[in-house]
Design a protein around this motif. Sequence first.
Motif, short mmCIF file in Angstrom:
data_model
loop_
_atom_site.label_atom_id
_atom_site.label_comp_id
_atom_site.label_asym_id
_atom_site.label_seq_id
_atom_site.Cartn_x
_atom_site.Cartn_y
_atom_site.Cartn_z
N GLY A 41 0.81 -1.21 0.00
CA GLY A 41 0.00 0.00 0.00
C GLY A 41 0.85 1.26 0.00
N GLU A 42 0.22 2.35 0.46
CA GLU A 42 0.84 3.67 0.39
C GLU A 42 1.59 4.04 1.65
OE1 GLU A 42 0.85 5.50 -2.38
OE2 GLU A 42 -0.16 3.79 -3.29
N ALA A 43 1.51 3.24 2.69
CA ALA A 43 2.20 3.57 3.94
C ALA A 43 3.69 3.25 3.81
CB ALA A 43 1.61 2.77 5.09
N PRO A 44 4.55 4.03 4.51
CA PRO A 44 5.99 3.73 4.49
C PRO A 44 6.27 2.46 5.29
CG PRO A 44 5.56 6.01 5.17
CD PRO A 44 4.26 5.27 5.24
N GLU A 45 6.38 1.36 4.60
CA GLU A 45 6.66 0.09 5.25
C GLU A 45 7.44 -0.79 4.29
OE1 GLU A 45 3.25 -2.73 5.51
OE2 GLU A 45 2.09 -0.96 4.92
N GLY A 46 8.06 -1.82 4.85
CA GLY A 46 8.89 -2.70 4.04
C GLY A 46 10.36 -2.47 4.31
N THR A 47 11.20 -3.00 3.44
CA THR A 47 12.65 -3.00 3.65
C THR A 47 13.32 -1.97 2.75
OG1 THR A 47 12.62 -5.34 4.24
CG2 THR A 47 14.75 -4.40 3.61
N VAL A 48 14.24 -1.20 3.33
CA VAL A 48 15.07 -0.24 2.58
C VAL A 48 16.53 -0.57 2.86
CG1 VAL A 48 15.64 2.18 2.20
CG2 VAL A 48 13.31 1.54 2.83
N MET A 85 19.68 8.03 -4.93
CA MET A 85 18.66 6.99 -5.01
C MET A 85 18.31 6.79 -6.48
SD MET A 85 14.89 6.93 -3.13
CE MET A 85 14.38 8.51 -3.85
N HIS A 86 17.99 5.57 -6.87
CA HIS A 86 17.53 5.31 -8.23
C HIS A 86 16.20 6.03 -8.46
CE1 HIS A 86 16.33 3.26 -11.89
NE2 HIS A 86 17.52 2.71 -11.95
N GLU A 87 16.06 6.67 -9.63
CA GLU A 87 14.86 7.47 -9.88
C GLU A 87 13.59 6.63 -9.89
OE1 GLU A 87 15.22 9.47 -13.56
OE2 GLU A 87 15.09 7.67 -14.80
N ASP A 88 13.69 5.34 -10.18
CA ASP A 88 12.50 4.49 -10.19
C ASP A 88 11.92 4.29 -8.79
OD1 ASP A 88 12.74 4.21 -12.89
OD2 ASP A 88 13.56 2.18 -12.86
N SER A 109 8.30 5.39 -4.34
CA SER A 109 8.09 4.38 -3.31
C SER A 109 8.02 5.04 -1.94
CB SER A 109 9.25 3.37 -3.33
OG SER A 109 9.29 2.60 -2.16
N PRO A 110 6.92 4.86 -1.20
CA PRO A 110 6.81 5.50 0.12
C PRO A 110 7.94 5.13 1.07
CG PRO A 110 4.67 4.68 -0.58
CD PRO A 110 5.68 4.15 -1.56
N ARG A 111 8.35 3.85 1.08
CA ARG A 111 9.41 3.42 1.99
C ARG A 111 10.74 4.11 1.67
NH1 ARG A 111 12.51 -0.65 -0.66
NH2 ARG A 111 11.58 -1.10 -2.69
N CYS A 112 11.04 4.27 0.38
CA CYS A 112 12.30 4.91 -0.01
C CYS A 112 12.23 6.43 0.11
CB CYS A 112 12.67 4.51 -1.44
SG CYS A 112 13.09 2.77 -1.61
N ARG A 113 11.07 7.00 -0.22
CA ARG A 113 10.94 8.44 -0.18
C ARG A 113 11.07 8.97 1.24
NH1 ARG A 113 12.04 12.07 -3.67
NH2 ARG A 113 13.22 12.80 -1.90
N VAL A 114 10.40 8.33 2.19
CA VAL A 114 10.45 8.80 3.57
C VAL A 114 11.85 8.58 4.16
CG1 VAL A 114 9.70 6.65 4.70
CG2 VAL A 114 9.13 8.85 5.71
N THR A 115 12.52 7.52 3.75
CA THR A 115 13.87 7.26 4.23
C THR A 115 14.84 8.27 3.65
OG1 THR A 115 13.38 4.89 4.42
CG2 THR A 115 15.70 5.53 4.39
N PHE A 116 14.72 8.55 2.36
CA PHE A 116 15.58 9.54 1.69
C PHE A 116 15.43 10.89 2.37
CE2 PHE A 116 16.81 12.57 -1.59
CZ PHE A 116 17.87 11.95 -2.23
N ASP A 117 14.19 11.32 2.63
CA ASP A 117 13.95 12.63 3.26
C ASP A 117 14.53 12.67 4.67
OD1 ASP A 117 12.68 13.44 0.97
OD2 ASP A 117 10.65 13.13 1.74
N ALA A 118 14.37 11.58 5.41
CA ALA A 118 14.90 11.55 6.78
C ALA A 118 16.42 11.63 6.78
CB ALA A 118 14.43 10.28 7.49
N LEU A 119 17.06 10.96 5.84
CA LEU A 119 18.51 11.01 5.74
C LEU A 119 19.00 12.40 5.36
CD1 LEU A 119 19.21 7.58 3.98
CD2 LEU A 119 19.79 8.21 6.34
N VAL A 120 18.29 13.05 4.46
CA VAL A 120 18.66 14.43 4.09
C VAL A 120 18.60 15.32 5.33
CG1 VAL A 120 17.92 16.48 2.82
CG2 VAL A 120 18.02 14.26 1.66
#
Length: 304
Positions: free
Chosen positions: A91-98, A270-273, A277-288
């Motif tokens: 789904g749309e929630a930030p979950e899964g493996t990064v 991060m790869h543009e594809d 992805s909610p899991r990657c987007r939220v992680t990318f923003d947190a790292l920034v």
Amino acid sequence: MSDGSLDWDHYRTLLAVLQEGSQSGAARALGVSQPTVGRHVEALELAAGKPLFLRSHQGLLPTETALSMRSHAESMAASAAALARAASADGEAPEGTVRISASEVIGLAVLPPILADLQDRHPRLTIELWLSDAVEDLLRLEADIAVRMVPPTQGALVSRRIGAIPLGFHAHRRYLDRHGTPENLVELLSHRLIGFDRQLPYVRQMLTFHPELADARFDFRTDSNMAQLAMIRAGGGIGVCQTALAATDPDLVPVLPGLIDLKLETYLVMHEDLKASPRCRVTFDALVQGLLAYLAPERRRSRG
């Protein structure tokens, strides 16, 4: 070589035998029986029409054919792992493996509080942290996000420049009490120096701007930045470390501060594809946000 009966398990076995050097080692690494490994190797050799390994007293020696297949098997392994991470989301929630790739120092000393806060806010996220000073290939999906110390040169990547992490020569007070404090570069080069064993990309970049350091003779050499820092803290000599980390230890003293301006340009990639992805987007923003906060004290000092 073409055989429809071969699947990913066969190539995963090939990669394990290449990495472990024996069928028994590959079986342990994969959690399967040794006869299963043997059957997979035999099927691959039958499809290739030639041997893939030669037996010797050193174990199994790969033939040129096996070595030529290695990069393809590694790509398949990276793709399989990336598919598993993508499937872990729902789904749309930030979950899964990064999966995050970062240098040893950044991964051990900077990222943990950032990632702990991220998982407090998104408890369904699973983080895989891969510590490596090498420039990983995101296009092969070896990681979802990478913290890099050199500018990204590949296309199809989303990147954010974080800024320059200041570095400086430091030594423990105990070392300086015994050996004195150098007053210039000539004196510095006569001290016991702690440095790198191989010229990794960020080291080559540093030497491009400071060729005078190419003549340095290191009395203690290691490519592990954390081992270098540990040796500095042990009073083993003078070495380079991040000034922000050194500032947390009152016994580490800057050596020749301001004489040589050393910095590590830092990028988040991060790869543009994966940007949707909610899991990657939220992680990318947190790292920034976290990395910018880590650099904030240095930026305030440089403006002052």
